[in-house]
Design a protein around this motif. Structure first.
Motif, mmCIF file in Angstrom:
data_model
loop_
_atom_site.group_PDB
_atom_site.id
_atom_site.type_symbol
_atom_site.label_atom_id
_atom_site.label_comp_id
_atom_site.label_asym_id
_atom_site.label_seq_id
_atom_site.Cartn_x
_atom_site.Cartn_y
_atom_site.Cartn_z
ATOM 1 N N SER A 226 0.835 -1.201 0.000
ATOM 2 C CA SER A 226 0.000 0.000 0.000
ATOM 3 C C SER A 226 0.868 1.249 0.000
ATOM 4 O O SER A 226 0.601 2.209 -0.720
ATOM 5 N N ASP B 178 -5.770 -0.338 -4.631
ATOM 6 C CA ASP B 178 -5.249 -0.944 -3.403
ATOM 7 C C ASP B 178 -6.259 -1.955 -2.856
ATOM 8 O O ASP B 178 -7.207 -1.590 -2.175
ATOM 9 N N GLU B 179 -6.037 -3.202 -3.158
ATOM 10 C CA GLU B 179 -6.923 -4.293 -2.731
ATOM 11 C C GLU B 179 -8.393 -3.952 -2.964
ATOM 12 O O GLU B 179 -9.195 -3.950 -2.024
#
Ligand SMILES: Nc1ncnc2c1ncn2[C@@H]1O[C@H](COP(=O)(O)OP(=O)(O)OP(=O)(O)O)[C@@H](O)[C@H]1O
Ligand SMILES: [Mg+2]
Lengths: 218, 242
Positions: free
Chosen positions: B43, B163-164
């Motif tokens: 991240s 991000d995810e």
């Protein structure tokens, strides 16, 4: 002396005049207090170290001293120390501005900082400058959370005006005392004064509830 | 120069060194998939690209703009790099249409009517034509994430950072988000994606990066390394995500 409730009606004109002064001080003081509080609160939340330290000092000085002492400073100490002379009415309004400003600053800071950080990041990530993120995204959300504690502060400030009896401002409590001095009707007069305060604070509460109802907390 | 260039960058949070001397070049049209154990700095690496985290060493250049070049340049970088978050982060007080139109209006100076017209087109694109007047709270997680993708696309970025994006979603909702992402990749969008969806990496990934302790441990073709991990810890990691 017998309690005679009907006598309360005789004071109404005087009490209304006193209540008007109370409302005047409260409204002006709170307008100033909101402006000061929003600036100070945002500074506390977002500014650099120096401004933050100044702001912190202001808030702690106010929160750490009674409002009576604060108004005494404005009215009796400033003329001596700084050669600034103000009339009792201005001192009273200024005391509410400075006092409410400090508490409102903490309310504003708390409300803004309680908004999920991810929303600020999302705003920044689309390229908005920080002030726009605060104005369009965080501000409107914080505003909803601001209303209940702000309402509380309004009521506290309104009642605080009664303390300006110490510098001789003719607000509601002082009016009550003056009538008292003339006829010694303690029960009737203080009951009437209390009712006047309840009407004012009650109106505020109802108005704030109405605003709150129209705004969902998000 | 490459489109995105990490030049010997480091990132520390106080005493905690999170990224250590990372070099990485990403060209336009690439779909880079980032994987790695929790806390390995995925991240952080992604967020350094659009300056949500400021690097503490080295230099990072996006389309010729350095993240060190000041606030204005940083905002330009952010307009070129759209970001999609794990938690969607839609603005709850605005309708989906307003969410998508906000960026173009405030950042690109597009007039309201035009911005809303473009926003509607983007909602069409992510399969949410009829949800424009809904508030985020009225949508499922998968729908919210698709709105978030539309919101990022609205600013017309040259690269998309994810991000995810599917980690907070129930399995049956993941696919609708992945489909939008696959579509974007096929249209040639440059993408940097932190995800555990190895099928996505295999289908459209041009590179797979495995991170470990703030460093790039593996950087290779996804199809090759997913099937035969060159590194025992990556092998171990993959056995856990699949
Ligand atoms: N704002 C911050 N302040 C302090 N430490 C941070 C901050 N953000 C991240 N870290 C730390 O940096 C390290 C890397 O975090 P990062 O979020 O980049 O990891 P990640 O690879 O994305 O992990 P995950 O898979 O759990 O999302 C972690 O140890 C984390 O605790
Ligand atoms: Mg992460």
């Amino acid at each position: 002396m017998q309690v005679d409730w009907s006598i309360m009606f005789d004071f109404i004109p005087q009490l209304i005049a006193g209540a008007k002064v109370t409302i005047y001080i409260t409204v002006l003081g709170l307008i100033g207090g909101i402006i000061l509080g929003v600036i100070a609160g945002l500074m506390r939340a977002y500014s650099g170290k120096i401004l933050n330290a100044i702001d912190f000092t202001y808030i702690e000085l106010i929160r750490g001293t009674p409002i009576v002492v604060q108004v005494m400073f404005l009215y009796f100490v400033l003329p001596v120390l700084a050669d600034i002379r103000i009339d009792p009415m201005s001192a009273a309004v200024l005391a509410i501005v400075v006092n409410a400003g400090a508490y409102i600053a903490e309310i504003v800071r708390g409300a803004f900082l309680s908004i999920h950080k991810g929303l600020t990041e999302a705003g920044l990530a689309i390229g908005m400058p920080h002030w726009q993120v605060l104005l369009y995204i965080v501000g409107p959300l914080a505003f909803r959370r601001l209303i209940p504690p702000l309402g509380n502060q309004f009521i506290v400030s309104l009642k605080d005006t009664s303390l300006f009896i110490v510098i001789g401002v003719g607000e509601l409590t002082r009016t009550g005392q003056e009538i008292m001095a003339a006829n010694f009707r303690a029960v009737e007069i203080w009951t009437a004064v209390a009712i006047c305060y309840l009407i004012m604070t009650g109106t505020m509460t109802i108005a704030l509830r109405a605003v709150e109802k129209r705004m969902k907390i998000l | 120069m490459s489109f995105i260039e990490f030049k010997n960058i480091s990132k520390a949070f106080g005493p905690l060194q999170v990224l250590t001397e990372v070099d990485l070049s990403i060209e336009q049209g690439e779909v880079v998939v980032l994987i790695g154990p929790s806390g390995s700095g995925k991240s952080t690496l992604l967020r350094c690209i659009n300056g949500l985290e400021m690097i503490t060493g080295g230099d990072l250049v996006v389309d010729g703009l350095s993240v060190h070049a000041g606030k204005k340049t940083l905002r330009e970088i952010r307009q070129e790099a759209g970001m999609v978050f794990q938690q969607f982060n839609l603005f709850p007080q605005m309708t989906t249409l307003q969410n998508v139109a906000l960026g173009p209006r405030k950042v690109r100076g597009v007039a309201k009517a035009e911005a809303e017209k473009q926003a509607q087109e983007l909602l069409d694109k992510v399969g949410l034509s009829d949800k424009g007047e809904h508030y985020p709270a009225e949508l499922s997680g998968g729908q919210q994430q698709r709105v978030a993708i539309a919101r990022a696309l609205a600013v017309k970025p040259k690269v998309m950072l994810f991000d995810e994006p599917t980690s907070a979603l129930d399995p049956e909702l993941k696919q609708e988000v992945l489909n939008v992402m696959l579509q974007l990749a096929k249209e040639g969008m440059t993408m940097v994606v932190v995800t555990h969806e190895m099928s996505f990496a295999k289908q459209v990934g041009t590179r797979l990066i495995f991170m470990e302790h703030g460093k790039i441990a593996v950087d290779d073709d996804p199809r090759t390394v997913i099937d035969t991990p060159p590194n025992p810890r990556m092998k171990d990691f993959l056995s856990h995500v699949e």
